[in-house]
Write a protein that holds these residues in place. Structure first.
Motif, short mmCIF file in Angstrom:
data_model
loop_
_atom_site.label_atom_id
_atom_site.label_comp_id
_atom_site.label_asym_id
_atom_site.label_seq_id
_atom_site.Cartn_x
_atom_site.Cartn_y
_atom_site.Cartn_z
N MET A 69 0.87 -1.25 0.00
CA MET A 69 0.01 -0.06 -0.02
C MET A 69 0.85 1.31 0.02
O MET A 69 1.44 1.16 0.92
CB MET A 69 -1.02 -0.04 1.25
N TYR B 304 -7.63 -2.48 5.55
CA TYR B 304 -6.75 -2.95 4.52
C TYR B 304 -6.41 -4.75 4.82
O TYR B 304 -6.56 -5.71 3.87
CB TYR B 304 -5.54 -2.27 4.32
N LEU B 331 -8.57 4.18 -2.43
CA LEU B 331 -8.50 2.83 -2.35
C LEU B 331 -9.55 1.83 -2.40
O LEU B 331 -9.43 0.74 -2.51
CB LEU B 331 -7.46 2.49 -0.64
N LEU B 333 -11.54 0.92 -0.18
CA LEU B 333 -11.59 0.03 0.98
C LEU B 333 -12.64 0.48 2.02
O LEU B 333 -12.93 1.73 2.18
CB LEU B 333 -10.36 -0.11 1.68
N TRP B 453 -12.04 -7.19 -2.85
CA TRP B 453 -11.18 -7.01 -1.48
C TRP B 453 -10.38 -8.14 -1.27
O TRP B 453 -10.92 -8.99 -0.92
CB TRP B 453 -12.23 -6.69 -0.31
N PRO B 455 -7.64 -8.95 1.27
CA PRO B 455 -6.64 -8.51 2.34
C PRO B 455 -5.35 -9.40 2.07
O PRO B 455 -5.24 -10.56 1.49
CB PRO B 455 -7.36 -8.91 3.40
#
Ligand code: SF4
Lengths: 337, 613
Positions: A69, B304, B331, B333, B453, B455
């Motif tokens: 990230m 995240y 992002l 998220l 998504w 992770p």
């Protein structure tokens, strides 16, 4: 392509993104060293996360074929703390720069270190703002002429290690971008450290601050100026190990000729000392990397970890609906028919 | 005992004293006893920002108001029927809220020369005719409390005097026939480890009760029967803070995602940090971050990692979090940001309520960064709204702002406990590695515009995300002009598309209503109460309340246009009115209030009648 059982290779950590640093930038050497050493850890790439801030160093995340990230300016330690608080199963690395970590993100850095969050923080120190095209950074020396300081920088710079030690970081080290042996060694030690690891990497920026670390990076000068810190060993350096560090009666550290002081007088490096003051004194031995400068692991001590890794509830199992029902009904209730 | 008992349908009591007098404590206990008795109720704590402003002064006054009734009520009440004044400052600060004929119970021991001076009284209002319009009962509470504690082991005079708030509680409990056994058990539990304090407080409470029974000052005892028009079910008392915490935990359980709340202390949002910290354990963790920016960063970091990341703050904290909320929008998220609004700008009046962050929530970020915004209507509604905020965040991979406020977070009301098994399941729908060898596209979208998504830890899906503009689909860095336009449009569309799954705005309209009163957030109770009053006059009116402020329910335009006049009451200078005028070109009229106080039914009743004139 990381089927379990297959040994990982450097290629497993190289993403398909084209690297876009300037030619000759020290970041290339660091990227290569990181990609080259990670296979040793035996951690599958999907369990490794690189989190970065803004600046040239911030692009690092894009070039690693791990999870990554690219966050916002200075905030990577905070983002990484949130991840580490909740996920004990990951190997989390923060890549930052001198402006990112020490200026806009200073507060997050010291608190991540204070909390002993299990993340590895690599600070690429080039003593300049690169991505914004050459302003003074919090590690730029006084008098430095840059676009934002045409008459020379007035302000005293930070020593990143002194700052980290002031925050009582549990692991503090320094290394050099182009040292293909020392850099992986320090990374290895940082990876092995359970808590927050802070690694300053002197990184040359050939475009805006070329040669800032030549006294250490240059082969000939480096041999004379690098003071390698090895836990349990007397601190000595120089091509023929002719110089060393002693501790004066008043506690100050001083560089001496071994021939004059005698081998027994040399300070023996103890990275495991609970008290960070000796490590601090070593960090201050060279205020600027312009002469003999210690590199290596200054401090490595154990302390309780922050977050998920520290608790019994590592798996973070969520309560079931029956437990939720009990929670909703907790305390005084009454029923209306 | 020779006392008469009179029936009352509804009563408003206000306990007021110095911040050190424990008014919030006795107010809270009186509320618990009232809830257990089955009255409907609503409360309003009102305390200063300073922890201990100089004792005896007006800035140091702390008050707790409770409205309870045998029918359903909607607000903590505009004007108290009974004011308990523990000192001259408490009397002076609250006198203006009383109507003629209200009852004042004053601790006359506190009306000393010094205290009168501190409150700015030239002469003692209990002795001159300043209170001629009211029914005043002078009670020497401090004296009676110390006398009651005389002879108790280990209790000094000062300790005893400190228990005078329990004397007041005992007296009011008698006056309104609140059961005593629950309160006595509560005192015993609360002071279990300090026997002397326990004994002093028990003695004070009992002395207050028997004073009511024996004194000739009070001839009448009142009865407020249990409310009958409440829906069947099991109830408990909640304030907005507790309900929000429970809503978040429920969303965590129903989504299977552990919850992380990261917050930085700020009034009044800190309460949520305290509340959730008590639930640490099964799937709940809290972190007190080093600052507001770190708090939202940690929440986003947890998101995240595949968890439910939440941060809570108030006004100034929202300013600081804006950059990270923008990152979350980029992002894509899930992130829940709770803004417990307070009176601003800047530090403003931290303990006073306002609804002035609406436009900031909608637009307060650089670039085009749309996100859903919701607002809770009542303390109990905080549960559902928090659950809904988390659901939207998780299922749509988006930051969501939930607007609460100081009034909601501190006010309490009876709450019908929902059936945990009946709460909808929330599907995080984590991405899994494609089996056919096709590359993983982190910014590929489903029919709703939602991206996958994945992770860290998910094998085979390693990918990089960040704040830089990204290529549609692949998520690779892109500076392509056309792509930026596309991505901006896609980010807006996917938020707008949420409207399709929202229930239509519910309308509560009389036949022939000429006016729609449209509200949002915590003014719900006052608006309903005001509309009820207008209807009691035989005037038809329509009412609706928005929970979803972005996107708006799909029928809002139609509802607005169905009425010749629209009135929007809100605790700001007209932010929703401004928004509706801009979006729908409807001539919305604003009823704005920014005094740090909630909206009152009476003032809104007047505003509605004026709007209809
Ligand atoms: S500006 Fe300097 S630090 Fe940045 S990429 Fe170029 S050489 Fe490297």
């Amino acid at each position: 392509m990381t089927a379990l059982g297959d040994a990982l290779t450097k290629a497993d950590f190289q993403s398909d993104q084209e690297t876009r640093w300037c030619p000759g930038c020290g970041d290339y050497a660091i990227l290569s060293a990181v990609q080259g050493f990670l296979p040793e850890l035996g951690i599958p790439p999907e369990r490794i996360v690189f989190m970065t801030g803004i600046g040239c160093a911030g692009r690092f995340a894009y070039y690693m074929d791990t999870y990554g990230m690219h966050g916002i300016h200075g905030r990577a330690p905070a983002l990484a703390t949130g991840l580490a608080t909740t996920r004990a199963d990951l190997s989390i690395w923060v890549v930052t720069g001198d402006g990112d970590a020490l200026s806009i993100g200073g507060n997050h850095l010291i608190h991540a270190l204070r909390r002993n969050v299990p993340v590895k923080i690599l600070l690429f120190n080039n003593q300049i703002y690169g991505l914004t095209k050459g302003q003074a950074s919090p590690t730029s020396e006084r008098g430095k002429i840059t676009k934002s300081t045409p008459f020379g920088s007035h302000d005293r710079p930070f020593d990143p290690l002194a700052l980290a030690l002031g925050a009582e970081a549990t692991f503090v080290a320094r290394t050099l971008d182009t040292d293909r042996q020392h850099l992986p060694e320090v990374l290895r030690a940082a990876a092995a450290h359970a808590g927050a690891a802070f690694v300053e990497i002197y990184q040359n920026c050939p475009v805006f601050n070329d040669g800032a670390f030549d006294v250490l990076r240059d082969r000939a000068q480096g041999a004379a100026n690098r003071i390698p810190l090895v836990h349990g060993a007397p601190i000595r350096f120089g091509a023929g190990l002719e110089r060393g560090v002693v501790r004066e009666a008043d506690g100050d550290l001083r560089i001496v000729d071994v021939a004059d002081a005698g081998e027994d007088a040399l300070l023996v490096h103890d990275a495991h000392r609970e008290d960070p003051s000796l490590a601090f004194a070593l960090a201050r031995l060279a205020e600027r990397p312009t002469g003999p400068t210690p590199i290596g692991v200054f401090r490595a001590v154990e302390r309780p970890l922050h977050g998920a890794a520290a608790t019994r509830d590592r798996e973070r199992t969520v309560a079931d609906t029956a437990a939720l029902d009990a929670l909703l009904h907790a305390g005084d209730t009454w029923t209306v028919a | 005992m020779g006392k008469t008992v009179e029936q009352r349908e509804r009563v408003v009591v206000r306990f007021a004293g110095d911040s050190g007098d424990g008014m919030q404590l006795v107010g809270g206990r009186f509320t618990d006893a009232t809830a257990l008795l089955g009255n409907d109720l609503a409360t309003l704590p009102d305390f200063p920002a300073e922890i201990r402003a100089p004792a005896g002064t007006i800035p140091g006054v702390s008050a707790f108001q409770i409205h309870f009734a045998s029918r359903d009520i909607l607000t903590p009440g505009d004007t108290p029927n009974v004011l308990v004044a523990m000192n001259p400052a408490a009397l002076k600060a609250n006198l203006a809220t009383l109507e003629r004929g209200a009852t004042i119970i004053a601790n006359e021991d506190a009306f000393t020369r010094r205290n009168l001076e501190r409150a700015g009284y030239a002469s003692n209002p209990l002795e001159d005719d300043a209170l001629a319009d009211f029914r005043v009962h002078r009670v020497p509470m401090t004296t009676l409390t110390t006398r009651a504690a005389e002879g108790l082991e280990g209790v000094g005079t000062r300790d005893a005097a400190r228990a005078k708030n329990l004397f007041a509680l005992g007296l009011l409990s008698w006056l309104y026939g609140r059961p005593t056994d629950g309160t006595e058990r509560w005192i015993e539990a609360k002071f279990a480890r300090r026997p002397a304090a326990r004994d002093a407080n028990l003695a004070a409470f009992r002395a207050g009760w028997s004073f009511g029974e024996t004194t000739e000052l009070l001839e009448v005892q009142y009865r407020v029967d249990p409310a009958t028009d409440v829906a069947p079910g099991t109830y408990r008392q909640v304030n907005g803070t507790t309900a929000t915490a429970l809503g978040l935990i429920a969303a965590s359980v129903r989504s299977g995602l552990p919850l992380l709340l990261a917050s930085y202390p700020i009034t009044p949002a800190s309460e949520l940090l305290h509340e959730l910290s008590r639930h640490e354990g099964a799937g709940v963790r809290t972190v007190q971050a080093e600052d507001e920016i770190a708090a939202v960063g940690m929440a986003l970091g947890a998101a995240y990692g595949g968890h439910l990341g939440v941060t809570a703050t108030s006004g100034p904290g929202m300013d600081l979090k804006a950059e990270t909320i923008g990152l979350a929008a980029m992002l894509e998220l899930p992130l829940v940001v709770i803004d417990v609004q307070r009176a601003g700008p800047s530090t403003g009046m931290p303990t006073k309520t306002e609804q002035s962050d609406l436009l900031m929530a909608l637009h307060g970020r650089h670039g085009e960064s749309p996100l859903p915004v919701l607002a809770a209507a009542t303390p109990g509604d905080c549960f559902e709204t928090a659950f809904e905020a988390a659901r939207l965040a998780i299922e749509h991979r988006t930051p969501v702002i939930l607007l609460s406020d100081g009034f909601l977070s501190n006010s309490s009301e009876p709450w019908r406990i929902p059936d945990a098994t009946a709460l909808p399941a929330i599907d995080p729908a984590f991405a899994t590695a494609p089996s056919n060898g096709t590359p993983f596209l982190p910014y590929a979208r489903d029919a709703r515009g939602v991206r996958p998504w994945a992770p860290p830890g998910t094998p085979g899906l390693q990918h990089r995300i960040g704040g830089l503009e990204k290529q549609d689909g692949s998520g690779a860095i892109s500076y392509d002009p056309a792509n930026h336009a596309t991505m901006t449009r896609l980010r807006a569309q996917r938020i707008a598309a949420i409207a399709r799954e929202l229930p239509p705005l519910e309308l509560d309209a009389d036949d022939g209503a000429e006016l729609l009163v449209l509200g949002w957030g915590s003014s719900y109770g006052a608006i309903r109460a005001a509309v009820r009053r207008v209807r009691d006059r035989g005037v038809p009116v329509a009412r609706a309340h928005l929970r979803h402020l972005e996107p708006l329910p799909p029928n809002v335009g139609d509802v607005l246009r169905a009425f010749p006049r629209v009135l929007v009451p809100e605790l700001n200078t007209g932010q929703l009115a401004y928004l509706l005028r801009a979006r729908f070109l409807v001539d919305v009229r604003s009823h704005a209030k920014v005094s740090g106080q909630p909206l009152f039914a009476a003032e809104l009743e007047t505003a509605i009648l004026e709007a209809l004139a």
